[in-house]
Design a protein around this motif. Structure first.
Motif, short mmCIF file in Angstrom:
data_model
loop_
_atom_site.label_atom_id
_atom_site.label_comp_id
_atom_site.label_asym_id
_atom_site.label_seq_id
_atom_site.Cartn_x
_atom_site.Cartn_y
_atom_site.Cartn_z
N ARG A 134 0.79 -1.23 0.00
CA ARG A 134 0.00 0.00 0.00
C ARG A 134 0.83 1.29 0.00
O ARG A 134 0.33 2.32 -0.43
CB ARG A 134 -0.92 0.02 1.23
CG ARG A 134 -1.80 -1.20 1.39
CD ARG A 134 -2.64 -1.50 0.15
NE ARG A 134 -3.51 -0.39 -0.19
CZ ARG A 134 -4.19 -0.31 -1.32
NH1 ARG A 134 -4.06 -1.26 -2.23
NH2 ARG A 134 -4.95 0.73 -1.57
N PHE A 135 2.06 1.26 0.49
CA PHE A 135 2.82 2.50 0.63
C PHE A 135 4.06 2.57 -0.26
O PHE A 135 4.58 3.66 -0.48
CB PHE A 135 3.25 2.69 2.10
CG PHE A 135 2.10 2.78 3.05
CD1 PHE A 135 1.28 3.90 3.07
CD2 PHE A 135 1.82 1.74 3.91
CE1 PHE A 135 0.22 3.97 3.94
CE2 PHE A 135 0.75 1.80 4.79
CZ PHE A 135 -0.06 2.93 4.80
N PRO A 151 6.07 2.52 -3.75
CA PRO A 151 5.75 2.75 -5.17
C PRO A 151 5.90 1.46 -5.98
O PRO A 151 6.67 0.57 -5.63
CB PRO A 151 6.80 3.78 -5.61
CG PRO A 151 7.26 4.41 -4.35
CD PRO A 151 7.17 3.37 -3.29
N GLU A 194 8.31 10.89 -0.47
CA GLU A 194 6.93 10.54 -0.86
C GLU A 194 6.42 9.36 -0.03
O GLU A 194 5.28 9.37 0.48
CB GLU A 194 6.88 10.20 -2.34
CG GLU A 194 5.51 9.76 -2.82
CD GLU A 194 5.55 9.23 -4.26
OE1 GLU A 194 4.54 8.62 -4.68
OE2 GLU A 194 6.58 9.41 -4.93
N VAL A 195 7.27 8.33 0.11
CA VAL A 195 6.87 7.15 0.88
C VAL A 195 6.62 7.53 2.35
O VAL A 195 5.62 7.14 2.96
CB VAL A 195 7.94 6.05 0.79
CG1 VAL A 195 7.63 4.91 1.76
CG2 VAL A 195 8.02 5.52 -0.63
N ALA A 207 5.90 10.51 3.57
CA ALA A 207 4.73 11.37 3.70
C ALA A 207 3.45 10.55 3.57
O ALA A 207 2.47 10.80 4.29
CB ALA A 207 4.77 12.45 2.62
N ARG A 208 3.43 9.57 2.66
CA ARG A 208 2.24 8.74 2.48
C ARG A 208 1.92 7.95 3.74
O ARG A 208 0.76 7.89 4.18
CB ARG A 208 2.47 7.79 1.29
CG ARG A 208 1.24 7.03 0.86
CD ARG A 208 1.58 6.07 -0.27
NE ARG A 208 2.09 6.79 -1.44
CZ ARG A 208 2.54 6.19 -2.55
NH1 ARG A 208 2.56 4.86 -2.60
NH2 ARG A 208 2.96 6.90 -3.56
N PHE A 209 2.96 7.38 4.34
CA PHE A 209 2.72 6.62 5.57
C PHE A 209 2.34 7.54 6.72
O PHE A 209 1.45 7.20 7.52
CB PHE A 209 3.96 5.81 5.94
CG PHE A 209 3.81 5.05 7.23
CD1 PHE A 209 3.04 3.90 7.29
CD2 PHE A 209 4.40 5.51 8.40
CE1 PHE A 209 2.88 3.21 8.48
CE2 PHE A 209 4.25 4.84 9.59
CZ PHE A 209 3.47 3.68 9.63
N SER A 210 2.98 8.69 6.83
CA SER A 210 2.68 9.61 7.93
C SER A 210 1.24 10.09 7.87
O SER A 210 0.58 10.27 8.89
CB SER A 210 3.64 10.80 7.90
OG SER A 210 4.97 10.39 8.10
N THR A 211 0.73 10.30 6.65
CA THR A 211 -0.65 10.72 6.49
C THR A 211 -1.60 9.63 6.96
O THR A 211 -2.58 9.90 7.68
CB THR A 211 -0.95 11.06 5.03
OG1 THR A 211 -0.06 12.11 4.60
CG2 THR A 211 -2.40 11.52 4.85
N ALA A 212 -1.32 8.38 6.57
CA ALA A 212 -2.17 7.27 6.99
C ALA A 212 -2.05 7.01 8.49
O ALA A 212 -3.00 6.53 9.13
CB ALA A 212 -1.79 6.01 6.22
N GLN A 224 11.82 16.65 2.81
CA GLN A 224 11.09 17.06 1.61
C GLN A 224 11.71 18.31 0.97
O GLN A 224 11.63 18.50 -0.26
CB GLN A 224 9.63 17.32 1.96
CG GLN A 224 8.84 16.07 2.31
CD GLN A 224 7.44 16.37 2.80
OE1 GLN A 224 7.24 17.34 3.54
NE2 GLN A 224 6.48 15.55 2.42
#
Length: 567
Positions: free
Chosen positions: A182-183, A185, A338-339, A341-346, A407
């Motif tokens: 899921r996280f 790419p 990106e990875v 940030a994607r996990f931190s958001t979830a 970032q």
């Protein structure tokens, strides 16, 4: 989780001329049918017996009936009947729902009979106790030989270790599968990190499968009592509930399928979804066993536990996944940021689910918030909460301090330099969560009921008197003459001003020692704040009197008082 149990009068109050039909008279059975609220707890409790504890009968019963407040299961050799001479009497026990019926092969002679019993409650923990009654007239109790069914079973350290390691391996394997699917790419730049995740997930799955399978025989021995020699008996394996086998199969099978799907070709969307589903089945299966089975409403608590397990695995697996992949991804442009940030958001939703479900589980399993400090189980929960809060602090620092700098990194060298503290913080956060999971292993095998002696308990003015405070109510208990055999127990409840007081439900008293467990003691309500009972103590030594009193709709404090009984 309100439970109910019988607080019938002690059997010695039954006149010797009471009608008898081979067991207890109709009046006694009607009296035993009266039920009063029971404190919240994870284990089943003995609600009533026929004959009653300490009853004096004119003729011997053909059968003995134990009624519990929830369905129980029998274990091989769990019931033993000793006659007035201390000899073992042949009996045929059978369990149906919440009732344990013991049919005697022959007639009992005159004198006092002792029956030791051992069953398994819905949460998978064994419970045991002893019943004494007399035919004709009471006689001196001849202590039955020591047996595992006549003591409170201690959880073996090997089982706690297996559960702790099993949970860590399960969470890591399932969480790594979810992170990779899921996280991470799907482009070729992530192939190497994906292979590293797959190898780590397989290793964690092997550890988890080994621990869960090893727990099966240890659990069987724990339920039955005894040593490893019991493993050669077929009855040992049939004593395990079907759910234990189903959960182990779901964990092993689900993880095996998930790591296989995570292998070559896992870039396929269908394979990724299938891998996540298989991992989710494996990690939520343990919700079907343990303390949640005894909580109410059962479907809500099991569902909350399943979501709690799922969220915890995604969090831990995500942290492990970040620690494994960020060093390799940091050299590939903005992919690492990106990875992360994607996990931190979830993670925000994951943490919200953990807090909500964790709070619900604590409330329903413990029954009151005061139990967080009044019981050993509650104190373990507080320790786990403190550890998780530490992990949250590290996560916040990672999310709001380190991630923005990563970032904003302008070149490859800067990104590689900034990724190192991110990886270190992530690894520390994951290690803290592993400690929390090991505590979870202890929680699974710890009773939510109180047992420790609170600071307010005192020895009292005489050897047969003890006192403590439950909420705002002072409790004074006596046990006399403190010798093996028949004893009189009294319980006086009073307010701060010394006036008789009552809780919102009658008190519940249990007696146990290292050599015997009597379980719930039927109390007679004499007057406001005054209760009494006749108890037969089959062994000498230190006896523990556990007193619980529901003082409000949600508060049910418990205290333990100790008495020394001579031979």
């Amino acid at each position: 989780m309100a439970r109910r149990s019988s607080n019938s009068a002690a059997g010695h109050d039954q006149p010797a001329t009471a009608p008898d039909n081979g067991a207890a008279g109709p009046a006694l059975r009607a009296r035993d049918a009266v039920r009063t609220p029971q404190p919240a707890s994870a284990h089943a409790h003995l609600a009533s017996t026929d004959p009653a504890q300490g009853a004096v009968l004119q003729t011997a019963p053909d059968r003995i009936l134990f009624t519990f407040d929830e369905a129980v299961r029998s274990v091989p050799g769990g019931v033993q009947v000793f006659d007035a001479q201390g000899k073992l009497v042949e009996a045929r026990p059978a369990v149906k729902g919440a009732e344990l019926e013991v049919v005697l092969a022959g007639r009992l002679g005159n004198g006092t009979t002792v029956i030791t019993w051992r069953v398994v409650s819905e949460d998978g923990h064994p419970i045991s106790g002893a019943l004494t009654f007399s035919v004709g007239a009471p006689t001196t109790v001849i202590t039955p030989p020591s047996s595992d069914s006549n003591s409170v079973p201690e959880v073996p350290w090997t089982l706690t270790l297996a559960r702790g390691v099993g949970y860590v391996g399960l969470f890591l394997a399932a969480g790594l599968v979810a992170f990779a699917a899921r996280f991470l790419p799907t482009d070729p730049s992530a192939d190497r990190p994906r292979r590293r995740l797959a190898v780590s997930a397989r290793a964690a799955a092997v550890v988890a499968a080994g621990a869960w399978l090893a727990a099966l025989p240890i659990t069987a021995i724990y339920l039955l009592g005894g040593g490893a020699g019991r493993l050669g008996q077929g009855a040992t394996w049939t004593s395990l509930p079907l759910t234990e086998y189903l959960v182990a199969a779901a964990v092993v099978g689900g993880l095996a399928l998930a790591v296989i799907l995570l292998g070559p070709g896992s870039a396929s969307p269908r394979r990724r979804v299938a891998a996540v589903v298989a991992a989710a089945i494996a990690v939520t299966a343990p919700a079907l066993v343990g303390h949640t089975r005894a909580a109410s409403p059962e479907l809500l608590v099991i569902g909350a536990d399943a979501l709690h397990l799922l969220a915890g695995s995604v969090w831990l697996g995500g942290l492990a996944g970040l620690a494994l992949t960020l060093p390799a991804l940091s050299s590939r442009g903005a992919v690492a940021a990106e990875v992360l940030a994607r996990f931190s958001t979830a993670a925000a939703g994951i943490l919200a689910a953990l807090v909500a479900t964790g709070s619900l589980l604590v409330w329903r399993i413990l029954g009151s918030w005061t139990a967080l400090v009044d019981t050993g189980y509650g104190r373990l929960v507080l320790a786990k909460i403190a550890i998780v809060l530490a992990a949250l602090a590290i996560a916040a620092w990672n999310r709001w301090s380190l991630l923005p700098r990563l970032q904003r990194a302008a070149n490859k060298t800067s990104r590689q330099t900034l990724s190192r503290p991110v990886v270190r913080a992530t690894a520390v956060e994951g290690a803290v969560l592993v400690v929390a999971l090991l505590i979870t292993g202890f929680l699974v095998d710890t009773s939510p009921e109180g047992g420790a002696l609170p600071a307010s308990a005192s020895a009292g003015a005489s050897p047969d008197t003890r006192s403590t405070t439950l909420g705002d109510i002072k409790v004074q208990a006596t046990l006399t003459p403190l010798t093996r055999g028949s004893n009189t127990m009294t319980l006086r409840l009073s307010s701060a001003t010394g006036e008789p007081a009552e809780g919102v439900a009658p008190p519940v008293v249990r007696l146990s020692s290292d050599g015997a467990t009597l379980g719930d003691i039927p109390l007679t309500h004499v007057s406001a704040g005054f209760y009494t009972a006749q108890v037969t103590l089959p062994v000498s030594g230190t006896w523990r009197m556990q007193v619980s009193l529901r003082v409000s709709a949600f508060v049910n404090p418990v205290a333990e008082l100790k008495f020394v009984v001579s031979g």
